[in-house]
Design a protein around this motif. Structure first.
Motif, PDB file in Angstrom:
ATOM      1  N   VAL A 212       0.845  -1.204   0.000  1.00 31.60           N
ATOM      2  CA  VAL A 212       0.000   0.000   0.000  1.00 31.60           C
ATOM      3  C   VAL A 212       0.880   1.254   0.000  1.00 31.60           C
ATOM      4  N   LEU A 213       1.887   1.276   0.859  1.00 30.27           N
ATOM      5  CA  LEU A 213       2.771   2.441   0.924  1.00 30.27           C
ATOM      6  C   LEU A 213       3.535   2.638  -0.385  1.00 30.27           C
ATOM      7  N   MET A 214       4.020   1.553  -0.973  1.00 26.61           N
ATOM      8  CA  MET A 214       4.735   1.674  -2.250  1.00 26.61           C
ATOM      9  C   MET A 214       3.792   2.173  -3.346  1.00 26.61           C
ATOM     10  N   TYR A 215       2.559   1.667  -3.355  1.00 28.14           N
ATOM     11  CA  TYR A 215       1.585   2.126  -4.342  1.00 28.14           C
ATOM     12  C   TYR A 215       1.364   3.631  -4.208  1.00 28.14           C
ATOM     13  N   CYS A 216       1.158   4.076  -2.978  1.00 27.89           N
ATOM     14  CA  CYS A 216       0.910   5.505  -2.748  1.00 27.89           C
ATOM     15  C   CYS A 216       2.141   6.347  -3.108  1.00 27.89           C
ATOM     16  N   ALA A 217       3.323   5.834  -2.856  1.00 26.74           N
ATOM     17  CA  ALA A 217       4.544   6.568  -3.196  1.00 26.74           C
ATOM     18  C   ALA A 217       4.722   6.671  -4.702  1.00 26.74           C
ATOM     19  N   VAL A 218       4.454   5.587  -5.416  1.00 34.20           N
ATOM     20  CA  VAL A 218       4.576   5.599  -6.877  1.00 34.20           C
ATOM     21  C   VAL A 218       3.520   6.509  -7.493  1.00 34.20           C
ATOM     22  N   ASN A 219       2.331   6.534  -6.913  1.00 32.85           N
ATOM     23  CA  ASN A 219       1.217   7.332  -7.424  1.00 32.85           C
ATOM     24  C   ASN A 219       0.988   8.563  -6.563  1.00 32.85           C
ATOM     25  N   SER A 220       2.053   9.256  -6.233  1.00 32.21           N
ATOM     26  CA  SER A 220       1.975  10.374  -5.289  1.00 32.21           C
ATOM     27  C   SER A 220       1.388  11.650  -5.883  1.00 32.21           C
ATOM     28  N   ASP A 221       1.072  11.645  -7.168  1.00 33.95           N
ATOM     29  CA  ASP A 221       0.522  12.844  -7.800  1.00 33.95           C
ATOM     30  C   ASP A 221      -0.977  12.999  -7.581  1.00 33.95           C
ATOM     31  N   GLY A 222      -1.609  12.066  -6.908  1.00 33.16           N
ATOM     32  CA  GLY A 222      -3.047  12.171  -6.640  1.00 33.16           C
ATOM     33  C   GLY A 222      -3.455  11.206  -5.544  1.00 33.16           C
TER      34      GLY A 222
END
Length: 159
Positions: free
Chosen positions: A13-23
């Motif tokens: 979850v954290l990696m997903y949010c970091a990769v998709n940090s533009d929204g």
């Protein structure tokens, strides 16, 4: 050593949010990208938010996002928060230990040293270290409509 599914999912979850940090990300998107149930993702998101790793917004335009920069999130801290509740072996459980070897067991000392080394390595890693310039991870977390299709075409299907 085997990690719990919850720890593994928390890192996803954290990696997903970091990769998709533009929204903002939605739990359903994360679940699909991480091959996990929406229910399990929601539980982990709630725990990550309680621990201060994520911010959450409810409602139709809601979602989740990192609560602080990826460079400020220690992988070791995340593991410590999620794995701390479980003893490594029975002899580490002060109340449930029935092992008769505890007093003279040298394996216990070795396991303590190994766990310290394990967490020591993770403490040196930030979430940013895991995601920065990691194009394979970015591809894995791309929106399903944007993933390359068989035959090499990418993006939404052409009419």
């Amino acid at each position: 050593m085997r990690l719990t599914m919850r720890t593994n999912l928390a890192m996803r979850v954290l990696m997903y949010c970091a990769v998709n940090s533009d929204g903002l990300a939605r739990s359903g998107q994360v679940a699909a990208a991480c091959n996990a149930s929406v229910h399990h993702v929601a539980q982990v998101v709630n725990q990550l938010a309680t621990l201060g790793y994520l911010k959450t917004w409810r409602g139709r335009s809601g979602g989740i996002a990192l609560a602080r920069p990826a460079a400020a999130i220690s992988v070791g801290d995340v593991f410590s928060h999620f794995e701390a509740e479980l003893p490594l072996t029975e002899c580490f459980d002060g109340q449930g230990n029935t092992c008769p070897l505890t007093e003279g067991c040298r394996l216990r000392d070795a396991l303590i040293e190994a766990a310290r080394a394990f967490y020591g390595v993770l403490a040196r890693l930030s979430l940013e270290d895991l995601v920065c310039n990691n194009t394979d991870l970015e591809t894995a977390f791309a929106a399903p409509a944007c993933r390359p299709r068989l035959g090499g075409a990418a993006g939404p299907a052409a009419n």
